[in-house]
Structure formats: C-alpha cells, structure tokens
Design an enzyme around this catalytic site. Structure first.
Site, PDB file in Angstrom:
ATOM      1  N   ASP A 110       0.813  -1.223   0.000  1.00 28.25           N
ATOM      2  CA  ASP A 110       0.000   0.000   0.000  1.00 28.25           C
ATOM      3  C   ASP A 110       0.844   1.270   0.000  1.00 28.25           C
ATOM      4  O   ASP A 110       0.300   2.376   0.110  1.00 28.25           O
ATOM      5  CB  ASP A 110      -0.949  -0.006   1.198  1.00 28.25           C
ATOM      6  CG  ASP A 110      -2.049  -1.045   1.032  1.00 28.25           C
ATOM      7  OD1 ASP A 110      -2.611  -1.118  -0.065  1.00 28.25           O
ATOM      8  OD2 ASP A 110      -2.329  -1.773   2.000  1.00 28.25           O
ATOM      9  N   ASP A 171      -6.132  -5.493  -4.743  1.00 31.76           N
ATOM     10  CA  ASP A 171      -5.919  -4.086  -4.418  1.00 31.76           C
ATOM     11  C   ASP A 171      -4.633  -3.531  -5.017  1.00 31.76           C
ATOM     12  O   ASP A 171      -4.527  -2.331  -5.306  1.00 31.76           O
ATOM     13  CB  ASP A 171      -5.850  -3.878  -2.891  1.00 31.76           C
ATOM     14  CG  ASP A 171      -6.880  -4.641  -2.103  1.00 31.76           C
ATOM     15  OD1 ASP A 171      -7.141  -5.821  -2.454  1.00 31.76           O
ATOM     16  OD2 ASP A 171      -7.402  -4.106  -1.116  1.00 31.76           O
TER      17      ASP A 171
END
Length: 392
Positions: A110, A171
């Site tokens: 992330d 993601d």
C-alpha cells in the site's frame, strides 16, 4: 484462460439524463463543504480508515489509508485554487518522511496508495523536490517486495514470513502505478518490469474464468507455480468481494495507460460487466456481489465509487465507435445519482455513508471510509472537467 464477457443487462441501454453542469457543481460544493468542516481537525493528523458512529477519529500516519486524505486535499486545491488545502497537504509531507525514516508499517504494497496520493501529487502539481525524493524512496521499498520467481508483489507483512510469502491481492492493481511513475522518473526499467509482470500475474490468477475475482492468490516463490486463491475480506473464497472487483476494473484500465497492453482494458470491460450485472435496483453494490436484495446485506458505497472511476478510465481508452460506450455512460450516471441522492454523508464526517471496511473482522461496517470519500471526489472531478488522474 478465456474470461467470459457477460451480456450487459438491458437496463443500462435505457438513456439517462446527463449529469448537468449545475448538478456537478452542486455535488462538488457539497463535497467541499464536508471537507471544510473536517479540515480544522486534520491538519497534523489524519482521519482514521473508517468512521465510528459517523465521525472520523484522528490518527497518526500508521495505516494504509492516510494518502486518501492528502489526495482529497490536492483534489480540492486543483478544483478551487484555494491554498488552504495545499498548505495542509504540504504540511503532512513531514509525516510521510517520518514514516519512511522510522520504517513505520512500510512492509506493505500500500506504499502506492500512501505516496502516490501525497508525495507524487506534491511533485507533479507543485514541483516539490523533497516530495519527489520521498516518493522514490517509497517506490524502492515497494520494488523490494517484488518476487521475481513468482512475478508478484507480496501484499503485506515480513517478506521472510512463510505464511505470507507469494500472496498478491487485487488491491495492488492501484499500487503499481507508483512503480511506473518511478521508472519514468529515474529511467530504471526494473521498476516497470516488476509492475508489468505483477499485472500480468494478477490478470492470469486473480481473475476467474467467469470474470469474477479472487481477493487473494498465493504463488510458490520457489518455483513460481500457482497455489490457491482465497479471500481476506470477501464473503467466502469462492464469492466475489465487491471492492476487489472494483479495484480490478480500475486497475486493469490503468494498466493500459502505463503499458499500452490492449488486453488490459478488455479485461477491465469483462470485470465491469460482471459487476454491473449484479447491482441492485439503486445501483449501489452490496459489499460482496454474491448478495441479492433478499439477503439484507450491507452496501459498500466505496466499491461503487471506485467502479465509477474505473468505468470513466475505461471510457478514456475505448474508441468513440465502441458500441457499449452509451451503456457505460448510463451506468456511471445511475451510480453517481444514487450515491449523491441517497448515500451522501451530509450529517456525518466524510462524503459517503454505508461503506464496509472489513465485514469478517467487524471493521468499519455501515460507516464512511476514507477511500470511498476519495474515489467519490475523484469521480466528480473526472466528470466535471478535463483532468489528469493521480494514478496515471
């Protein structure tokens, strides 16, 4: 593997009224009013990943979501030209530097969400060289998570942890743009190669043949062979987590922007049809696409907003002669009108109510969440002007 292209539901062929300039201006004004109400509380700290009873707690820069706050500040500055947003976004760069210096939860893919929407933005929009340097440091950490044998970026956790090795998640499609940016900035082709290979593996293994997606897939890092798909946030290993499907739509559409690979937008199209065909009557998805109106399940407005951004990016790619363009435009209008009319968080913090963070872990259920707010704002910006997306 041949991925199915479902016939799009006929309801998307019904012409929808345009999202007029006045409608978009009013929706944008509502967004800016909400941000202005939150801004005094979050000048040195960040809103938490999700709200609690409609209000965002203040947190330090320790999670995967802080970049979405700076992303909204940069959007607000671009839209209004008001330096109050830029000043806070630039002030918060200190915390992104501290995070790198102290290695605060940087063992994650992330880093793209975190540093693309904070430091890459600061560099692109204001030529902030300090921010550029921080973003390159983050890109290098992200690159270190790439396993060349398996061809994937490990999602999160210690790279030496056997339980997490070889795990990629859908993601990450929105995190690899940081590597493409770093490759362009430095001329280091290794960053680009890692991003390209990861997207290829995601297309091959995270996408099922019916155009639904796994949230998670494990690769053997010793021989590069596929192991198994499962879920971390969806209803079950065999269901289709709505937000993951939306990440796939947007991420594969973005893949074309960075690689020119025409298979990627076609894959995004297939994922989009699967997603749109399973929307309820008000066009705002349940948190997993397995649910129907009989299940009394929670919605996930954040997945709806991400999907709109993905559809908008897909429309940027498809030729003007593509026969499905009107249907995709209709889908965007239907989703956005319902989000604005029925799900705007006017009496709460944030922009969209009724998001779901992680149902299985009882996190952020039926609450605003920071990424849903960001992508709703991004969708409005995309629809209201010519604009260069932050992930491009």
């Amino acid at each position: 593997m041949t991925v199915t292209l479902e016939t799009l539901d006929a309801r998307y062929n019904i012409p929808q009224p345009a999202l007029s300039r006045s409608w978009l201006c009013e929706a944008m004004a509502d967004v800016l009013n909400q941000l202005d109400a939150m801004l005094p509380r979050f000048t040195t700290t960040f809103p938490a990943a999700s709200a609690s009873k409609g209000r965002y707690p203040a947190v330090e820069n320790v999670d995967w979501t802080e970049g979405f706050w700076t992303g909204m500040l940069w959007l607000a500055w671009e839209v209004t030209g008001d330096d109050k947003y830029r000043v806070v976004a630039e002030r918060l760069i200190d915390s992104f530097e501290e995070r790198l210096d102290k290695k605060i939860k940087v063992d994650t893919h992330d880093l793209g969400f975190l540093y693309q929407l904070s430091c890459v933005n600061a560099w692109k929009l204001t030529c902030n060289t300090r921010a550029r340097g921080l973003a390159l440091r983050a890109a290098d950490l992200l690159y270190q998570r790439f396993n060349a044998t398996a061809g994937v970026i490990q999602a999160w956790g210690d790279l030496s942890d056997p339980a997490r090795q070889g795990r990629m998640i859908i993601d990450c499609n929105l995190n690899v743009p940081l590597l493409f940016w770093a490759a362009d900035e430095t001329g280091n082709s290794a960053y680009r190669e890692a991003a390209v290979r990861h997207l290829a593996q995601a297309a091959r293994y995270l996408v099922r043949d019916d155009a639904s997606t796994f949230h998670t897939f494990y690769m053997d890092i010793e021989n590069g062979q596929p192991l198994r798909g499962d879920t971390h946030q969806g209803f079950s290993d065999s269901s289709c987590w709505a937000r993951g499907q939306a990440w796939g739509i947007y991420g594969f559409a973005l893949g074309f922007h960075h690689t020119g690979d025409t298979t990627q937008p076609e894959l995004a199209r297939r994922l989009a049809h699967y997603f749109l065909n399973r929307l309820p009557e008000d066009y705002v998805c349940y948190w997993d696409l397995i649910f129907t109106s009989q299940d009394n399940a929670f919605r996930d407005t954040s997945a709806a907003a991400i999907a709109v951004c993905g559809l908008a990016e897909l429309l940027n790619i498809l030729p003007l002669t593509d026969p499905l363009r009107p249907a995709y435009h209709n889908a965007i209008k239907l989703i956005m009108r319902n989000l604005s009319t029925h799900y705007f968080a006017s009496a709460q913090d944030g922009l969209l109510r009724e998001g779901v963070y992680n149902f299985g872990r009882h996190m952020g259920i039926n609450e605003p969440n920071l990424w849903g707010d960001y992508f709703y704002f991004e969708a409005l910006v995309r629809l209201s002007r010519v604009w260069t997306p932050y992930f491009c």
